[in-house]
Design a protein around this motif. Structure first.
Motif, PDB file in Angstrom:
ATOM      1  N   ARG A 184      10.701 -13.808  -1.615  1.00 29.99           N
ATOM      2  CA  ARG A 184      10.155 -12.782  -0.558  1.00 29.99           C
ATOM      3  C   ARG A 184       9.077 -13.365   0.240  1.00 29.99           C
ATOM      4  O   ARG A 184       8.999 -13.337   1.207  1.00 29.99           O
ATOM      5  CB  ARG A 184      10.087 -11.539  -1.540  1.00 29.99           C
ATOM      6  N   ARG A 185       8.035 -13.916  -0.606  1.00 32.76           N
ATOM      7  CA  ARG A 185       6.913 -14.511  -0.038  1.00 32.76           C
ATOM      8  C   ARG A 185       7.233 -15.534   1.285  1.00 32.76           C
ATOM      9  O   ARG A 185       6.777 -15.628   2.168  1.00 32.76           O
ATOM     10  CB  ARG A 185       5.927 -15.361  -0.710  1.00 32.76           C
ATOM     11  N   ALA A 186       8.152 -16.396   0.997  1.00 33.10           N
ATOM     12  CA  ALA A 186       8.644 -17.478   1.922  1.00 33.10           C
ATOM     13  C   ALA A 186       9.533 -16.966   2.981  1.00 33.10           C
ATOM     14  O   ALA A 186       9.836 -17.556   4.019  1.00 33.10           O
ATOM     15  CB  ALA A 186       9.364 -18.566   0.973  1.00 33.10           C
ATOM     16  N   HIS A 187      10.193 -15.500   2.784  1.00 36.47           N
ATOM     17  CA  HIS A 187      11.187 -15.251   3.500  1.00 36.47           C
ATOM     18  C   HIS A 187      10.802 -13.504   3.932  1.00 36.47           C
ATOM     19  O   HIS A 187      11.668 -12.677   3.289  1.00 36.47           O
ATOM     20  CB  HIS A 187      12.619 -15.030   3.123  1.00 36.47           C
ATOM     21  N   PRO A 188       9.604 -13.347   4.466  1.00 33.73           N
ATOM     22  CA  PRO A 188       9.346 -12.017   4.498  1.00 33.73           C
ATOM     23  C   PRO A 188      10.171 -10.942   5.236  1.00 33.73           C
ATOM     24  O   PRO A 188      10.031  -9.715   4.910  1.00 33.73           O
ATOM     25  CB  PRO A 188       7.945 -11.923   4.999  1.00 33.73           C
ATOM     26  N   THR A 189      11.129 -11.418   6.230  1.00 38.45           N
ATOM     27  CA  THR A 189      11.783 -10.494   7.117  1.00 38.45           C
ATOM     28  C   THR A 189      13.257 -10.455   6.683  1.00 38.45           C
ATOM     29  O   THR A 189      13.967  -9.469   7.032  1.00 38.45           O
ATOM     30  CB  THR A 189      11.473 -10.715   8.522  1.00 38.45           C
ATOM     31  N   GLU A 190      13.674 -11.378   5.913  1.00 43.26           N
ATOM     32  CA  GLU A 190      15.171 -11.518   5.601  1.00 43.26           C
ATOM     33  C   GLU A 190      15.504 -10.511   4.621  1.00 43.26           C
ATOM     34  O   GLU A 190      14.735  -9.943   3.499  1.00 43.26           O
ATOM     35  CB  GLU A 190      15.453 -12.797   4.861  1.00 43.26           C
ATOM     36  N   ARG A 191      16.839  -9.886   4.631  1.00 40.80           N
ATOM     37  CA  ARG A 191      17.406  -9.518   3.569  1.00 40.80           C
ATOM     38  C   ARG A 191      17.546 -10.186   2.371  1.00 40.80           C
ATOM     39  O   ARG A 191      18.098 -11.377   2.546  1.00 40.80           O
ATOM     40  CB  ARG A 191      18.802  -8.594   4.090  1.00 40.80           C
ATOM     41  N   THR A 192      17.574  -9.642   1.193  1.00 40.75           N
ATOM     42  CA  THR A 192      17.827 -10.423  -0.170  1.00 40.75           C
ATOM     43  C   THR A 192      19.282 -10.686  -0.116  1.00 40.75           C
ATOM     44  O   THR A 192      20.011  -9.549   0.238  1.00 40.75           O
ATOM     45  CB  THR A 192      17.601  -9.591  -1.343  1.00 40.75           C
ATOM     46  N   PRO A 193      19.606 -12.096  -0.325  1.00 44.30           N
ATOM     47  CA  PRO A 193      21.050 -12.329  -0.186  1.00 44.30           C
ATOM     48  C   PRO A 193      21.910 -11.378  -1.093  1.00 44.30           C
ATOM     49  O   PRO A 193      21.047 -11.088  -2.376  1.00 44.30           O
ATOM     50  CB  PRO A 193      21.251 -13.817  -0.744  1.00 44.30           C
ATOM     51  N   LEU A 194      22.857 -10.962  -0.778  1.00 43.41           N
ATOM     52  CA  LEU A 194      23.751 -10.065  -1.567  1.00 43.41           C
ATOM     53  C   LEU A 194      24.028 -10.376  -3.228  1.00 43.41           C
ATOM     54  O   LEU A 194      23.696  -9.814  -4.171  1.00 43.41           O
ATOM     55  CB  LEU A 194      25.133  -9.699  -1.127  1.00 43.41           C
ATOM     56  N   PRO A 195      24.474 -11.640  -3.681  1.00 45.18           N
ATOM     57  CA  PRO A 195      24.397 -12.108  -4.987  1.00 45.18           C
ATOM     58  C   PRO A 195      23.299 -12.009  -5.714  1.00 45.18           C
ATOM     59  O   PRO A 195      22.972 -11.262  -6.897  1.00 45.18           O
ATOM     60  CB  PRO A 195      24.856 -13.705  -4.935  1.00 45.18           C
ATOM     61  N   ALA A 196      21.933 -12.150  -5.090  1.00 48.71           N
ATOM     62  CA  ALA A 196      20.619 -12.284  -5.866  1.00 48.71           C
ATOM     63  C   ALA A 196      20.437 -10.492  -6.049  1.00 48.71           C
ATOM     64  O   ALA A 196      19.932 -10.294  -7.012  1.00 48.71           O
ATOM     65  CB  ALA A 196      19.614 -12.772  -5.085  1.00 48.71           C
ATOM     66  N   PHE A 197      20.803  -9.889  -5.022  1.00 46.61           N
ATOM     67  CA  PHE A 197      20.349  -8.411  -4.791  1.00 46.61           C
ATOM     68  C   PHE A 197      21.159  -7.590  -6.022  1.00 46.61           C
ATOM     69  O   PHE A 197      20.654  -7.010  -6.877  1.00 46.61           O
ATOM     70  CB  PHE A 197      20.676  -7.767  -3.497  1.00 46.61           C
ATOM     71  N   MET A 198      22.357  -8.111  -6.192  1.00 43.70           N
ATOM     72  CA  MET A 198      23.184  -7.539  -7.323  1.00 43.70           C
ATOM     73  C   MET A 198      22.828  -8.046  -8.638  1.00 43.70           C
ATOM     74  O   MET A 198      22.980  -7.399  -9.464  1.00 43.70           O
ATOM     75  CB  MET A 198      24.729  -7.794  -6.995  1.00 43.70           C
ATOM     76  N   GLY A 199      22.439  -9.196  -8.497  1.00 47.33           N
ATOM     77  CA  GLY A 199      21.729  -9.608 -10.066  1.00 47.33           C
ATOM     78  C   GLY A 199      20.731  -9.136 -10.495  1.00 47.33           C
ATOM     79  O   GLY A 199      20.615  -8.536 -11.732  1.00 47.33           O
TER      80      GLY A 199
END
Ligand code: HAS
Ligand code: CU
Length: 544
Positions: A159-174
């Motif tokens: 998140r620190r390196a990608h402050p504005t992006e949505r968490t990719p779906l597989p990681a979000f689900m995990g």
């Protein structure tokens, strides 16, 4: 060692433990199936397996507790790290966690294998196991919390390196899967720490069956979604791509997982409709909430079928239904998982029957329930996990699967075996045959059970054969396959991507807070009442 290599080794280590557990679970299962058909192999298995109930306890613990948990702790972090494109935040913690869990497992295995914990996978007091069983399993659960911590740290670094992006779906689900589980496992932790461990160590004189069951099922229902959601991760984020298509909707997929986060836990009383000491009103509340948690699975049904359809149509599929035939049925990983989905449709319908208070009274504690659980955890989950290993083991080993054809035979045998096996158990349950019973030794076998009982053994034998082909293929992949496997993990693109979802669909805290509120409402009054009135005066029992 590079970061990528660490997660691969860690995943391989978890898979190794998981697969050994599954093998043990499958072999003990065969003996049970044969027993139902009147073939008693237990005298020949002594002293390794000392009784039907000893074998059944080993079977349940290895299959639903060890195989699932270790597979998930290997697969989900792997997928999370791959989809974030960032290394595991704390690789050393990862290894400490693995050894803590494996150490706990070995500690629990000593009494389990030694016939000092013949208490089934639910270990209901007043059945009393050796303390090492409870302590060992508790260490495994603590390990899963450390996996959650590692995943959360990994996402934070990303998140620190990608402050504005949505968490990719597989990681979000995990992350949702492990967050849900960590919250849900508090009931089991409380049962272990305040009841079974001090009691088995002799620090507490008595116990209480009802309070222990309430705490157990607080975790025991959501644990089934801890097993299911990693299969869903694969169905949503990998299978559509394997089938040549795209995920229909990323926001809808997130909605489904967030609903699981909120709704998985506050409904464990649907395992206790027949228990005295819990007010009917609360049982009804849990029944309604059970019907609510049915919805995220319906969303999954719709989303995954639409995704599969896109793949089949891209491969030339036509018609409203006939496109189904154009899925890549020659790919054992896809075949396994699509068949697992189909089986789950039946397992889910059975679940709704279980959840209906009045119908539950008909099926509770009958063979119907193992019929249900073999369609769900035994097929929807296990066959999906097998399908996943058909690409994951080659990827980790760097060698192609030894035989795709053998794998396809294995997958179809599993489904055929399970349909025979589970159908027989469902029917026997409706005829009143009890579950968890050495039926061959029961003096009350009913004439109408007799024609169906052999089918349990036939189905169980086909399942065992399927499992042995599965293990043979994996071992040959590790040892004998020469063809290199050059592919990387490829996630499905989405037709409707993550940016179509509102920002709150990428947050955890509000949903976690909502989950806690619902749990307090649904469990609070009953738990407070039980804790205030429980006498802890029941002595332990060793009935084996
Ligand atoms: Fe259950 C007992 C209710 C799901 C496991 N359950 C058990 C036990 C286990 C278990 C192990 O309400 C026994 C515990 C013990 O030893 O006592 N269960 C439900 C309900 C659901 C459910 C309402 N169960 C699961 C899952 C499990 C699992 C998942 C493991 C992984 N269950 C109960 C109840 C009991 C119970 C009571 C207690 C019984 C008693 O009396 O003791 C729901 O979550 C099910 C919803 C799911 C669906 C299916 C949706 C279908 C999908 C597939 C899509 C298909 C595709 C292919 C894409 C409604 C998502 C189709 C293609 C086409 C072209 C059509
Ligand atoms: Cu349940």
């Amino acid at each position: 060692m590079t970061a990528g290599a660490t997660i691969r080794r860690l995943t391989a280590a978890y898979l190794a433990v998981a697969l050994v557990a599954l093998l043990g679970g499958v072999l003990t299962g065969l003996a049970q199936g044969l027993e139902h058909a009147g073939i008693n192999v237990y005298p020949a298995l002594t002293p390794v397996v000392q009784s039907y109930y000893h074998g059944l306890s080993v079977h349940g613990v290895l299959n639903v507790l060890v195989w699932t948990t270790f597979f998930i702790c290997g697969f989900v972090p792997f997928i999370t790290v791959e989809s974030l494109g960032a290394p595991l935040a704390a690789p050393r913690l990862g290894w400490v966690t693995f050894w803590l869990m494996t150490g706990g497992l070995l500690l629990a295995a000593i009494p389990l294998v030694g016939n000092a914990a013949t208490v089934m996978f639910t270990f209901y007091p007043p059945l009393k196991a050796h303390w090492a069983f409870y302590v060992g399993l508790t260490l495994v659960v603590v390990g899963t919390w450390l996996v959650t911590l590692n995943l959360a740290l990994t996402r934070r670094a990303w998140r620190r390196a990608h402050p504005t992006e949505r968490t990719p779906l597989p990681a979000f689900m995990g992350l949702v899967t492990f967050t849900m589980w960590t919250l849900a496992s508090l009931g089991l932790a409380a049962e272990m720490l305040f009841m079974t461990i001090p009691w088995s160590l002799g620090l507490r004189g008595g116990t209480d069956a009802l309070l222990a069951r309430v705490l157990f099922w607080f975790t025991g229902h959501p644990i089934v979604y801890f097993w299911l959601l990693p299969a869903y991760v694969s169905w949503y984020t990998l299978v559509p791509r394997q089938a040549g298509g795209r995920l229909f909707s990323d926001p809808l997929a997130r909605a489904s997982f967030l609903l699981f986060l909120v709704l998985s836990t506050p409904l464990g009383f649907h395992h206790q409709y027949a228990d005295p000491g819990i007010h009917e009103g609360w049982k009804l509340v849990h029944a309604f909430l059970t019907f609510a948690v049915f919805f995220p699975s319906l969303l999954t049904f719709f989303n995954v079928v639409a995704s599969l359809e896109s793949g089949a149509r891209a491969r030339g599929g036509r018609g409203w239904v006939m496109w189904f035939g154009k899925l890549p049925w020659g790919d054992p990983s896809v075949a396994a998982q699509v068949l697992a989905m189909l089986t789950f449709a039946f397992g889910g319908i059975g679940g709704l029957i279980n959840a209906s208070v009045s119908l539950n009274l008909l099926v509770h504690n009958t063979a119907w329930i193992p019929g249900h659980l073999h369609l769900t955890v035994g097929t929807a989950v296990t066959l999906s996990f097998m399908g996943i290993t058909y690409w994951l083991v080659p990827l980790l080993r760097g060698r192609a699967l030894w035989s795709r054809r053998l794998a396809l035979v294995q997958v179809w045998l599993w489904v055929v075996g399970m349909l025979i096996f589970s159908n027989a158990l469902h029917r026997l349950g409706l005829m009143g045959m009890p579950r968890r019973t050495m039926i061959g030794a029961a003096p009350y076998i009913q004439p109408e059970w007799k024609p169906v009982l052999p089918l349990v053994a036939v189905g169980g034998s086909i399942l065992t054969l399927s499992a042995l082909l599965y293990f043979a293929n994996l071992v040959l992949t590790l040892l004998a396959s020469r063809e290199p496997y050059g592919q990387d993990v490829a996630f499905a693109e989405a037709m409707s991507g993550p940016d179509h979802a509102p920002a709150i669909f990428d947050r955890f805290r509000p949903w976690l807070a909502l989950a806690v509120v619902l749990i307090v409402l649904a469990y609070g009054p009953s738990l407070v009442y039980l804790i205030a009135t429980t006498p802890f005066d029941s002595p332990g029992m060793r009935v084996w």
